[in-house]
Write an enzyme that holds these catalytic residues in place. Structure first.
Site, PDB file in Angstrom:
ATOM      1  N   HIS A 348       0.806  -1.217   0.000  1.00 60.08           N
ATOM      2  CA  HIS A 348       0.000   0.000   0.000  1.00 60.08           C
ATOM      3  C   HIS A 348       0.841   1.269   0.000  1.00 60.08           C
ATOM      4  O   HIS A 348       0.301   2.359   0.202  1.00 60.08           O
ATOM      5  CB  HIS A 348      -0.912   0.039   1.231  1.00 60.08           C
ATOM      6  CG  HIS A 348      -2.079  -0.890   1.163  1.00 60.08           C
ATOM      7  ND1 HIS A 348      -3.252  -0.593   0.506  1.00 60.08           N
ATOM      8  CD2 HIS A 348      -2.256  -2.136   1.685  1.00 60.08           C
ATOM      9  CE1 HIS A 348      -4.096  -1.603   0.619  1.00 60.08           C
ATOM     10  NE2 HIS A 348      -3.527  -2.548   1.333  1.00 60.08           N
ATOM     11  N   LYS A 527      -9.248  12.999   4.501  1.00 63.85           N
ATOM     12  CA  LYS A 527      -8.335  11.868   4.508  1.00 63.85           C
ATOM     13  C   LYS A 527      -7.355  12.044   5.657  1.00 63.85           C
ATOM     14  O   LYS A 527      -7.324  13.086   6.314  1.00 63.85           O
ATOM     15  CB  LYS A 527      -7.588  11.724   3.188  1.00 63.85           C
ATOM     16  CG  LYS A 527      -6.888  12.986   2.705  1.00 63.85           C
ATOM     17  CD  LYS A 527      -6.308  12.788   1.310  1.00 63.85           C
ATOM     18  CE  LYS A 527      -7.360  12.775   0.230  1.00 63.85           C
ATOM     19  NZ  LYS A 527      -7.374  11.608  -0.617  1.00 63.85           N
ATOM     20  N   ARG A 528      -6.570  11.012   5.906  1.00 65.21           N
ATOM     21  CA  ARG A 528      -5.540  11.090   6.930  1.00 65.21           C
ATOM     22  C   ARG A 528      -4.623  12.284   6.637  1.00 65.21           C
ATOM     23  O   ARG A 528      -4.311  12.572   5.486  1.00 65.21           O
ATOM     24  CB  ARG A 528      -4.737   9.778   6.923  1.00 65.21           C
ATOM     25  CG  ARG A 528      -3.591   9.702   7.890  1.00 65.21           C
ATOM     26  CD  ARG A 528      -3.110   8.259   7.993  1.00 65.21           C
ATOM     27  NE  ARG A 528      -2.840   7.667   6.687  1.00 65.21           N
ATOM     28  CZ  ARG A 528      -1.623   7.637   6.122  1.00 65.21           C
ATOM     29  NH1 ARG A 528      -0.581   8.183   6.722  1.00 65.21           N
ATOM     30  NH2 ARG A 528      -1.455   7.051   4.948  1.00 65.21           N
ATOM     31  N   LYS A 533      -0.096  13.853   1.256  1.00 61.95           N
ATOM     32  CA  LYS A 533      -1.468  14.107   0.815  1.00 61.95           C
ATOM     33  C   LYS A 533      -1.719  15.604   0.609  1.00 61.95           C
ATOM     34  O   LYS A 533      -2.722  16.001   0.036  1.00 61.95           O
ATOM     35  CB  LYS A 533      -2.461  13.506   1.804  1.00 61.95           C
ATOM     36  CG  LYS A 533      -2.373  11.977   1.875  1.00 61.95           C
ATOM     37  CD  LYS A 533      -3.350  11.395   2.878  1.00 61.95           C
ATOM     38  CE  LYS A 533      -3.220   9.894   3.024  1.00 61.95           C
ATOM     39  NZ  LYS A 533      -3.708   9.133   1.856  1.00 61.95           N
ATOM     40  N   THR A 635      -9.216   5.443  -2.176  1.00 63.05           N
ATOM     41  CA  THR A 635     -10.582   4.980  -2.440  1.00 63.05           C
ATOM     42  C   THR A 635     -11.570   6.115  -2.243  1.00 63.05           C
ATOM     43  O   THR A 635     -12.672   6.077  -2.788  1.00 63.05           O
ATOM     44  CB  THR A 635     -10.968   3.792  -1.541  1.00 63.05           C
ATOM     45  OG1 THR A 635     -10.747   4.134  -0.170  1.00 63.05           O
ATOM     46  CG2 THR A 635     -10.171   2.550  -1.900  1.00 63.05           C
ATOM     47  N   LYS A 639     -15.114   7.132  -4.290  1.00 61.17           N
ATOM     48  CA  LYS A 639     -16.404   7.404  -3.652  1.00 61.17           C
ATOM     49  C   LYS A 639     -16.953   8.762  -4.085  1.00 61.17           C
ATOM     50  O   LYS A 639     -18.152   8.901  -4.365  1.00 61.17           O
ATOM     51  CB  LYS A 639     -16.251   7.346  -2.130  1.00 61.17           C
ATOM     52  CG  LYS A 639     -15.850   5.988  -1.598  1.00 61.17           C
ATOM     53  CD  LYS A 639     -15.353   6.066  -0.155  1.00 61.17           C
ATOM     54  CE  LYS A 639     -14.700   4.764   0.276  1.00 61.17           C
ATOM     55  NZ  LYS A 639     -13.978   4.879   1.553  1.00 61.17           N
TER      56      LYS A 639
END
Length: 790
Positions: A348, A527-528, A533, A635, A639
């Protein structure tokens, strides 16, 4: 099950399981009674699936994951069983709010983010496609922490999802295993006997996971840690009351909290204990089940496919070898081959630092026999591959990514780009040695939770337009595409989005006291919190936009609401500083009378599955802005697109495949590609050059440095500014101007509402490929050699 059947079952549980009558029942009682009634309805297909698997001697899939971010289960089960209308009708008859009943269920925080939510989606899909399977993980008492803000700073509190009765699980006291740590290893030739000095009991708790239409159910088995000595009566009688309960408290520590802070040696030891605890218990359970049917362990790979979700269960390789070699007396090399034929590994991450490493000292202290076996596995791999340059043990560390690779017959990436980059980067040498092992299985999401349940207004429109077969065959969403050119359909699509936005605005008003305009663009990043990110890229653009609006408030701006949510790891200081900055920026911008009607910022605390289900259907714009080459898949991006949000993003992870599916004209692309990122990092002073070339970026960073957003503490964010100006490893500055310019294009398109809704509807119509049902079928064919039982 009719309305009357469900009503009667609920009343029976209300009376006999809870000791209440309808006149004295609280919302909690109604929720538990409904849950138990629904659970009863799951048991029959669950038993039927188990019997069919045994009768047909079918191969089983075992999915080992440190995280299962299952969230609330009640509505999921009701929807998959087709009982939604019956449940609503029953509660209307009792004059009880069905929505309040659903809201009463705790959100099981058994995961951190995408990895855990992926595991939950896979459970749903494994049951939907009738693949015999077990999920294995840890029954955390507190799970991930509950997040709140104090003066804009993240504060972690215990997550208390188990304070009430957990209605979905069945305890299995007959299924318990002793798990050991430490102690000596007694050797005799090539044989060894490990004698652990510390032991705990792994106790099983089973939750049935029902698939779509209720035809098949699999099992999620979570392990809780218990002491072999519950209570020391002698110490208690001496008045040492706390010490008397110490063994139980120390054992329970293993399954108390998801991801304990591992910045200390004690934290590292606890983390490794957790990983071995659930992996060892799961493997013993797998062998127990196998030996109840067969007597030749060499057939194990034909009956058991064991999937390692990331490196957390990587110890499964040496542990399975230990069980086969030390306890079942199978030759070492044969044990390695049997284990490898069973095991497969999902990677991952492309960041080498994120692939777990354990020091030889810690491994040797906690798992001494396993360290010996890892050394032998490394030696065997070297003999079988004389040209190899990579080792499992290096510079005093055991590399769990390499161990997972060496001990697996298949290694999969989770998006096409990620898989290609994995071959070129983190596992380049191992891929050279074993080019057949790496395959791709692009992630997916379950359409039951992430469209049907969370977005009923859009789901209803889809049903009216193409029927409801899409729920089990998401690729049929493509049948919507001819309707996108119909004005009536686009109006209905826009109305569904408007209702979801109004609902979110109402929620934010009630929880945060902030009034949002539902007509504004809802621009969401959830998100985290992590530097790759790039939430700080988003907030820098927000500051630059705010400055531009202040300079020219009468220009033709598109009103926008920037919404953030996500947690930072307790020990990740820089990520927590980003959270603080976002909250400080929100406080200043939201109070600005010049810009407040055009721009607002909100950071919603304690992001979890339930909050995601509220945010995703209401999103206009999905922020997927990670540094290219760093996000494995994502993911959340799937969504959002499935629910009709447009994506602004880089060519990273599954963004690449989403853009291919929805069309380049329906995706806001910006930023460097993965090769360009590598080249840019090699440019001296790349951050300074990017700042000098962008007045918008320079102004935003200067505001941060001057303390515009922290007037009482001007130096509060000096470290963020310094990181951006000098190191900027994740290339926030280098991608900033492209991102800022693309956002102004987003503004322009949003003002053409019909064009925007056409693009949004095409996103929904063209994302049917991103179903976890499709992903699971890929695993079954390419990795597990497993089949549906129908």
């Amino acid at each position: 099950m009719t309305d009357a059947d469900l009503r009667e079952s609920m009343l029976q549980h209300l009376k006999y399981s809870l000791g209440k009558d309808p006149g004295h029942a609280h919302i909690y009682d109604w929720r538990v009674a409904l849950s138990l009634a629904v659970r009863d309805h799951i048991v029959d297909p669950w038993f039927k699936a188990t019997r069919a698997t045994y009768a047909g001697q079918h191969k089983r899939v075992y999915y080992l994951s440190m995280e299962f971010l299952i969230g609330r289960l009640l509505e999921d089960a009701i929807v998959n069983l087709g009982l939604l209308e019956q449940a609503k009708s029953v509660f209307d008859g009792f004059d009880v709010s069905f929505d309040e009943v659903l809201e009463n269920e705790p959100d099981a925080a058994l995961g951190n983010g995408g990895l855990g939510r992926l595991a939950a989606c896979f459970l749903d899909s494994l049951s939907t496609v009738a693949c015999p399977a077990h999920g294995y993980g840890i029954r955390y008492e507190h799970g991930l922490f509950r997040q709140r803000f104090v003066d804009g700073r993240q504060v972690e509190e215990p997550e208390t999802w188990l304070t009430g009765r957990h209605t979905w699980e069945f305890e299995r006291p007959e299924c318990a295993f002793e798990i050991g740590f430490g102690g000596p290893v007694m050797e005799s030739g090539r044989k060894a006997l490990w004698q652990p000095e510390e032991r705990v009991i792994a106790a099983a708790h089973d939750t049935p996971i029902i698939g779509w239409r209720g035809n098949w159910a699999n099992t999620l088995r979570l392990w809780s840690a218990q002491s072999t000595r519950v209570f020391d009566l002698e110490r208690f009688n001496r008045g040492e009351y706390a010490a008397a309960a110490e063994p139980e408290a120390l054992a329970r520590t293993i399954s108390r909290v998801l991801y304990p802070d591992d910045t200390t040696e004690q934290g590292k030891a606890l983390r490794l204990k957790q990983e071995y605890f659930f992996t060892a218990a799961s493997l013993r359970d797998i062998l127990r089940r196998f030996l109840s049917e067969y007597d030749d362990l060499r057939k194990l790979p034909h009956k058991a496919a064991i999937q390692l979700n990331d490196t957390h269960p990587a110890i499964a390789g040496p542990e399975l070898v230990r069980l086969l070699h030390d306890e079942k007396d199978i030759d070492f090399e044969d044990s390695v081959e049997i284990a490898r034929a069973c095991l497969s590994y999902t990677n991952h991450t492309l960041m080498p630092e994120a692939l777990e490493r354990w020091s030889e000292g810690l491994m040797g202290a906690l798992l001494p026999r396993h360290l010996q076996l890892i050394e032998r596995i490394d030696e065997l791999h070297a003999r079988q591959n004389p040209s190899r340059k990579v080792t499992v043990i290096e510079n005093g560390s055991v590399k769990m990514g390499e161990l997972s690779f060496v001990m697996a017959h298949r290694i999969n990436g989770v998006s096409a780009l990620h898989t290609d980059l994995m071959k070129q980067t983190v596992f380049a040498e191992l891929n050279r040695l074993h080019p057949e092992r790496i395959v791709n299985e692009t992630n997916g999401v379950t359409p039951r939770r992430w469209l049907l349940s969370c977005n009923p207004v859009l789901s209803s429109l889809i049903d009216k337009t193409i029927g409801n077969d899409w729920v089990g065959h998401l690729e049929r969403l493509s049948e919507l595409e001819p309707h996108v050119d119909d004005t009536g359909f686009r109006d209905a699509f826009a109305d569904a989005k408007a209702k979801n936005k109004a609902g979110l605005a109402h929620f934010v008003r009630d929880t945060e006291g902030l009034q949002l305009d539902p007509e504004a663009m809802f621009d969401i990043q959830i998100k985290r919190i992590h530097e790759y990110k790039r939430q700080h890229l988003n907030i820098l653009e927000t500051i630059a936009l705010w400055r531009a609006i202040r300079d020219n408030p009468n220009a033709d701006w598109s009103p926008r609401v920037k919404i953030f949510a996500g947690k930072a790891a307790p020990g990740y200081v820089f990520a927590k500083k980003i959270i603080h900055l976002i909250n400080d920026v929100a406080r200043i911008i939201n109070a600005d009378p010049v810009t407040s009607k055009l721009l607002k910022v909100v950071y919603l605390p304690n992001y979890n599955v339930t909050l995601a289900e509220r945010l995703i259907p209401a999103a206009d714009l999905s922020e997927q802005i990670s540094t290219a080459g760093k996000e494995a898949s994502g993911t959340g991006n799937m969504k959002f697109a499935l629910n009709g949000a447009l994506t602004i993003g880089t060519l990273d992870g599954a963004n690449v495949e989403i853009r291919e599916c929805v069309g380049a004209d329906n995706f806001f692309l910006f930023g460097m590609t993965a090769p360009e990122v590598v080249a840019r990092r090699a440019v001296p002073d790349h951050a300074r050059k990017a700042i000098d070339a962008s007045p918008e970026l320079a102004g935003a960073i200067a505001d941060i440095e001057r303390g515009v957003f922290s007037p009482g503490d001007p130096g509060r964010y000096a470290d963020i500014a310094e990181n951006l100006r000098w190191s900027d490893y994740f290339l926030v500055c280098s991608d900033f101007q492209a991102y800022y310019d693309k956002q102004r294009e987003v503004d322009q398109v949003f003002r053409d509402r019909d064009r925007w809704m056409r693009m949004a509807a095409l996103n929904t119509a063209r994302t049917g490929w991103f179903s976890s049902d499709r992903t699971i079928r890929g695993y079954m064919a390419d990795i597990w050699s497993a089949h549906s039982v129908t």
